[in-house]
Design a protein around this motif. Structure first.
Motif, mmCIF file in Angstrom:
data_model
loop_
_atom_site.group_PDB
_atom_site.id
_atom_site.type_symbol
_atom_site.label_atom_id
_atom_site.label_comp_id
_atom_site.label_asym_id
_atom_site.label_seq_id
_atom_site.Cartn_x
_atom_site.Cartn_y
_atom_site.Cartn_z
ATOM 1 N N LEU A 48 0.834 -1.200 0.000
ATOM 2 C CA LEU A 48 0.000 0.000 0.000
ATOM 3 C C LEU A 48 0.872 1.254 0.000
ATOM 4 C CD1 LEU A 48 -2.927 -0.575 2.562
ATOM 5 C CD2 LEU A 48 -2.903 -0.946 0.103
ATOM 6 N N THR A 49 0.363 2.321 -0.595
ATOM 7 C CA THR A 49 1.047 3.607 -0.462
ATOM 8 C C THR A 49 0.667 4.185 0.898
ATOM 9 O OG1 THR A 49 -0.803 4.863 -1.348
ATOM 10 C CG2 THR A 49 0.805 4.023 -2.944
ATOM 11 N N ALA A 50 1.412 5.220 1.310
ATOM 12 C CA ALA A 50 1.105 5.861 2.597
ATOM 13 C C ALA A 50 -0.315 6.434 2.572
ATOM 14 C CB ALA A 50 2.116 6.957 2.886
ATOM 15 N N VAL A 51 -0.684 7.011 1.448
ATOM 16 C CA VAL A 51 -2.024 7.616 1.343
ATOM 17 C C VAL A 51 -3.102 6.544 1.546
ATOM 18 C CG1 VAL A 51 -3.635 8.749 -0.231
ATOM 19 C CG2 VAL A 51 -1.256 9.498 -0.134
ATOM 20 N N GLN A 52 -2.908 5.397 0.910
ATOM 21 C CA GLN A 52 -3.897 4.312 1.043
ATOM 22 C C GLN A 52 -3.929 3.782 2.479
ATOM 23 O OE1 GLN A 52 -2.120 1.855 -1.992
ATOM 24 N NE2 GLN A 52 -3.748 2.283 -3.476
ATOM 25 N N ALA A 53 -2.743 3.582 3.060
ATOM 26 C CA ALA A 53 -2.689 3.039 4.428
ATOM 27 C C ALA A 53 -3.331 3.996 5.428
ATOM 28 C CB ALA A 53 -1.238 2.754 4.814
ATOM 29 N N LEU A 54 -3.060 5.285 5.258
ATOM 30 C CA LEU A 54 -3.604 6.274 6.187
ATOM 31 C C LEU A 54 -5.100 6.465 5.985
ATOM 32 C CD1 LEU A 54 -0.715 8.924 6.039
ATOM 33 C CD2 LEU A 54 -1.301 7.416 7.947
ATOM 34 N N ALA A 55 -5.528 6.352 4.725
ATOM 35 C CA ALA A 55 -6.964 6.528 4.441
ATOM 36 C C ALA A 55 -7.793 5.490 5.187
ATOM 37 C CB ALA A 55 -7.214 6.431 2.938
ATOM 38 N N ASN A 56 -7.215 4.310 5.391
ATOM 39 C CA ASN A 56 -7.945 3.256 6.106
ATOM 40 C C ASN A 56 -8.218 3.618 7.560
ATOM 41 O OD1 ASN A 56 -8.087 1.541 3.912
ATOM 42 N ND2 ASN A 56 -6.128 0.549 4.371
ATOM 43 N N PHE A 57 -7.398 4.504 8.118
ATOM 44 C CA PHE A 57 -7.594 4.922 9.515
ATOM 45 C C PHE A 57 -8.428 6.193 9.624
ATOM 46 C CE2 PHE A 57 -4.006 2.095 10.265
ATOM 47 C CZ PHE A 57 -4.336 1.531 11.479
ATOM 48 N N GLY A 58 -8.509 6.957 8.541
ATOM 49 C CA GLY A 58 -9.249 8.208 8.576
ATOM 50 C C GLY A 58 -8.443 9.313 9.233
ATOM 51 N N ALA A 59 -9.132 10.367 9.644
ATOM 52 C CA ALA A 59 -8.442 11.513 10.264
ATOM 53 C C ALA A 59 -7.854 11.094 11.604
ATOM 54 C CB ALA A 59 -9.427 12.654 10.456
ATOM 55 N N PRO A 60 -6.623 11.538 11.887
ATOM 56 C CA PRO A 60 -5.990 11.123 13.155
ATOM 57 C C PRO A 60 -6.786 11.537 14.385
ATOM 58 C CG PRO A 60 -4.698 12.846 12.062
ATOM 59 C CD PRO A 60 -5.737 12.410 11.086
ATOM 60 N N GLU A 61 -7.438 12.701 14.316
ATOM 61 C CA GLU A 61 -8.216 13.179 15.474
ATOM 62 C C GLU A 61 -9.418 12.263 15.721
ATOM 63 O OE1 GLU A 61 -7.267 15.075 12.912
ATOM 64 O OE2 GLU A 61 -5.707 16.291 13.857
ATOM 65 N N ALA A 62 -10.066 11.832 14.630
ATOM 66 C CA ALA A 62 -11.228 10.946 14.784
ATOM 67 C C ALA A 62 -10.795 9.580 15.314
ATOM 68 C CB ALA A 62 -11.942 10.793 13.443
ATOM 69 N N TYR A 63 -9.660 9.105 14.815
ATOM 70 C CA TYR A 63 -9.162 7.809 15.283
ATOM 71 C C TYR A 63 -8.765 7.886 16.757
ATOM 72 C CZ TYR A 63 -6.520 3.445 15.318
ATOM 73 O OH TYR A 63 -6.066 2.189 15.627
ATOM 74 N N ALA A 64 -8.100 8.967 17.123
ATOM 75 C CA ALA A 64 -7.723 9.156 18.534
ATOM 76 C C ALA A 64 -8.974 9.218 19.416
ATOM 77 C CB ALA A 64 -6.909 10.441 18.695
ATOM 78 N N GLY A 65 -10.037 9.806 18.878
ATOM 79 C CA GLY A 65 -11.291 9.917 19.636
ATOM 80 C C GLY A 65 -11.824 8.569 20.077
ATOM 81 N N LYS A 66 -11.611 7.530 19.262
ATOM 82 C CA LYS A 66 -12.097 6.187 19.638
ATOM 83 C C LYS A 66 -11.376 5.679 20.887
ATOM 84 C CE LYS A 66 -13.193 4.853 14.905
ATOM 85 N NZ LYS A 66 -12.896 3.952 13.788
#
Lengths: 188, 125
Positions: A48-66
């Motif tokens: 995967l490219t970095a963009v693809q890998a990161l897209a799977n997690f979404g925005a860092p703030e939203a992921y941290a919120g979980k």
């Protein structure tokens, strides 16, 4: 060039993620960030490219919120502390109907309880102006400026009335918060 | 006012929200079951749950779940380096409390699945 770009992209995302987790204790935060970094690098090593890998997690703030949601709910579920319970429920107030109702009830009932507490304490220092007043055209429970225009009904019964109202408000607020935490926390 | 991470969210979130809520509960059971035999790391857990349990889990759902289970004492975690120069991975394994929870959740799931299947089949739904 592409590898450096991908590394920079991941590093930037992880910086924002770590910042969004700032309310979490440091060892836990470092652990989560390290695990996420390892996951991203492994996905990228798998093609995967970095963009693809990161897209799977979404925005860092939203992921941290979980993680923060879980942290606050876990703390509240095993705690009798007002601040733990209130903080956890307030966190969900804009996203959950249960939390919204609970916060609304706590604000309403809590304000009433606080009003009775202030009235009871005020009466100790200014008994002539605090009470349950009935005048020719109005009714008041609390402080009046001109007590001579009204008749006071409670006398010293004002103290137990205020104490009972404060206790009732305390129990209602506490019960509503515990109820909300029990519903919100998956394993409460 | 919908929240895909809170239990009352599914009602208001439509089919996607209901699916997310259902998946969340099933993912925990499947994860506990997966860790029954040996320790796994996060990416391995995610890929196996997708491939073998048929759970359509989003990439970012597995770690908050693992974190909650670790905080609750159902799983224990440790960082391991499998070989020289390899990236360290965080491995998760079931604790005794996790094994007991797995037994309890499995029994509950089988009871519900049996009853619900019979109920849905009564009129060919």
């Amino acid at each position: 060039m592409t590898i450096q770009y991908d590394e920079d992209l991941v590093a930037g995302w992880l910086r924002r993620f770590k910042w969004a987790l700032k309310r979490m204790p440091s060892p836990e935060r470092e652990d989560i960030v390290a695990e996420t970094r390892a996951h991203l690098h492994e996905r990228m090593a798998g093609g995967l490219t970095a963009v693809q890998a990161l897209a799977n997690f979404g925005a860092p703030e939203a992921y941290a919120g979980k993680f923060l949601d879980e942290m606050y709910l876990s703390a509240a579920a095993g705690s009798q502390s007002w601040s733990d319970n209130l903080r956890a429920v307030a966190r969900f107030a804009t996203r959950s109907g249960v939390a919204f109702v609970a916060i609304f009830v706590v604000l309403m009932v809590g304000s009433l309880g606080l009003g009775f507490l202030i009235a009871g304490v005020w009466k100790i220092f200014d008994p002539a102006h605090v009470g349950m007043w009935v005048g020719p055209r109005d009714f008041a429970l609390g402080v009046v400026d001109h007590p001579e225009a009204s008749r006071e009904l409670l006398g010293n019964w004002m103290y137990p009335l205020c104490a009972a109202a404060v206790a009732l408000a305390w129990f209602i607020c506490r019960g509503v918060l515990l109820w909300a935490v029990r519903i919100l926390a998956p394993k409460a | 006012m919908t929240d895909k991470t809170s239990p009352d969210a599914g009602l208001a979130a439509g089919p996607e929200g209901r699916k997310a809520q259902l998946l969340k509960g099933l993912a925990e059971l499947a994860l506990l079951s997966l860790l029954k035999d040996r320790a796994h790391y996060g990416l391995e857990i995610l890929d196996r749950l997708r491939a073998e349990a048929g759970l359509d889990l989003a990439e970012g759902t597995i770690y908050p779940l693992l974190h909650r289970l670790e905080r609750g004492g159902l799983v224990a975690a440790e960082w391991r380096m499998e070989s020289e120069g390899a990236r360290p991975r965080k491995y998760y394994q079931l604790t005794d409390a996790g094994r007991a929870e797995l037994v309890s959740q499995s029994a509950e799931w089988r009871r519900i699945a049996t009853s619900l299947t019979a109920f849905l089949d009564r009129s060919g739904a």
